[in-house]
Design a protein around this motif. Sequence first.
Motif, short mmCIF file in Angstrom:
data_model
loop_
_atom_site.label_atom_id
_atom_site.label_comp_id
_atom_site.label_asym_id
_atom_site.label_seq_id
_atom_site.Cartn_x
_atom_site.Cartn_y
_atom_site.Cartn_z
N ALA A 1 11.21 2.08 7.96
CA ALA A 1 10.99 2.73 6.66
C ALA A 1 9.59 2.39 6.15
CB ALA A 1 12.05 2.27 5.67
N SER A 2 9.23 1.13 6.34
CA SER A 2 7.92 0.70 5.86
C SER A 2 6.79 1.36 6.65
CB SER A 2 7.88 -0.83 5.95
OG SER A 2 6.58 -1.27 6.05
N ARG B 1 7.01 4.34 8.13
CA ARG B 1 6.98 5.74 7.67
C ARG B 1 6.22 5.84 6.36
NH1 ARG B 1 12.60 5.83 9.23
NH2 ARG B 1 13.30 5.63 7.09
N ASN B 2 6.39 4.83 5.53
CA ASN B 2 5.78 4.84 4.21
C ASN B 2 4.27 4.62 4.25
OD1 ASN B 2 5.47 2.92 1.36
ND2 ASN B 2 6.25 5.01 1.28
#
Lengths: 403, 238
Positions: free
Chosen positions: B66-67, B69-70
């Motif tokens: 997620a990080s 992707r962010n």
Amino acid sequence: MSAFSLLRIAFKALFRNRMRTFLSVLGIVIGVAAVITMVAMGEGSKKSIREKMTSMGTNAMTISPNYQRRGGVQLGANESRETLEEADVVALKTARYINAISPMVSASGQAVVGNNNWPVQLSGISSDYLKIRNYEIESGVMFDDEIDKMSKVCVIGQTIVKNLFPNENPLGKVIRYKGIPLKVIGTLKSKGTGDFGQDQDEVIFAPYKTVMRRFNATTEIRTLYVNTIGEGYASLASEEILNILKERRNWNRPSDPFRVRSQEEMIEMVSSTSQILSLVLTAIAGISLFVGGIGIMNIMYVSVTERTREIGLRMALGARPRDILLQFLFESVLISLFGGVAGILLGVVASSVVRKILEWPMSISLTSMLVSFGVCFITGVFFGWYPARKASRLDPIEALRFE
Amino acid sequence: MGEEVVHALRGVSFDILPGEFVTIMGTSGSGKTTMLNILGCMDKPSGGEYILDGEHVEKLNGNELASIRNRKIGFVFQNYNLLSRTTALENVELPLLYNPKVSPKERRELALEALNLVGLSDRISHFPNQLSGGQQQRVAIARALAGNPCLILADEATGNLDTKTSYEIMSIFQELNAKGKTIVFVTHEPDIATFSSRTLLLRDGLLRKDSVNSNIQNARAAFESMPSIEMVHLEESI
Ligand SMILES: Nc1ncnc2c1ncn2[C@@H]1O[C@H](COP(=O)(O)OP(=O)(O)O)[C@@H](O)[C@H]1O
Ligand SMILES: [Mg+2]
């Protein structure tokens, strides 16, 4: 993601579905208002019972012969009933845990003044009785235990004043009771209705020896009233009293010769019944709060399903499962907290309406408000948890493809 | 689970260097989206490895993905995927919300900057339903840019747009590429591929062709040479 951002997102989402939010908030409002009102009703009745009870004196205890009864039949012919005597009163004056003692003997008959008569019990007591039962002198004086030992004097309650001396000052007047004249030397302040509906002002007090010797011709004392030195001394005092009384009689049987009852016990007994009432009311109210919680859960599930694509998008853009979980949890907690605040307000209004219309003694406690608020928070977390977790466990690819 | 196992991609191996503009082409079902999802750290390959900016992505857990992707990836979707009833500015701010290092003030500044870059400074408080398809896709590109990622991924980002608007969007991608952004662009339209520097061709999950484009077309010029839509209608009616 900061709490502020989460709060903003939650607010926006709730505002977007105003009607739906309003309806699920309503479920909680009704639940909380019911809790507040029901608790106020229960607490109110408990408090009013307690207030009445304490008007009798919380530290009062009674001592009376212990009847060995089972099914209404007195057991054992050889178990002769022990009686209380004047010597017991003297002995008990040395007890450490009591600070007042008064016998209570009574005679029944009519009190007569001129053409007025009034059926009332004559109570033989000592001056300590006023302290034990929270009576106060209104006018005149209380009789003195030593000087008035056997005097034909009496102190009367307001009901007697009203009925026997409607238009005159009773002080110095004479009441004839069973033909014996008793001079009124004092009147009592009004105490109103007692715990069992009896009129506590319908009393005539005379020195107990006067009643014993002149009216009953007996040395037997049926009941002794004592006052403990403070709250919480009931069991110590009771033990001490029994020891003194047993010692005087060289008592060695296993059963106690007397029975000591504390006012505290009585209060416990009465308030435990109202406690049950209170519990039942609260449980019913709690159920409606629970139903409100299920409403939240339902709406949150709908919300999660409806926003599957949004969840997928947020995840694709870098939201962690935890962020999604918190986002939805914030929503459900907000719903329930809105409901909580509105419910408390409604509950307070409803309580005062009940007080006015039903004339029920209501007691709105800050505790019940705080507890309701806390329960709402927990309801929001509890019922929001599963939908929120469902949201946080979505697969971003699948969620983005969701139609 | 009784379902047929589909190997959407098999034995695909390639490197993409910083600053490249790669298009992935192939027929429908050839595995383009699957490929892009893996590149975008949305999906993990069942086997093999993927190294992004020095990191072994296949070894990362959900939160780490997620990080990534962010911070490292900007995604542009075929159907824009903007949040409805949310302004253009707020849509662009969305990925920055999930980056605790960006303050609310910076978030706004970065979002405004990104919107400016795609030429939408005058549309920041419009809702998606008040914008044309091309404008919506530009908002989506701004959103992909806002976090200053090293890799921009687009899945048929021009698929829902008319040719002229497609060229306009491609010109934005070319400008971004010129500024050093690495771009991977999935498309099945051959003319779109002519704007990139390299094309990977997939067929049935296999990498069939990896060709460098020696004759890169200028999307801006192509866009400006196109007649406007009104004129097309006019010509057709004559
Ligand atoms: N969730 C899925 N479940 C089963 N098969 C899938 C799934 N997603 C994609 N596929 C299959 O994988 C292959 C590649 O799909 P995809 O990458 O979407 O192709 P493209 O984007 O090139 O059209 C197709 O055969 C498709 O049917
Ligand atoms: Mg695809």
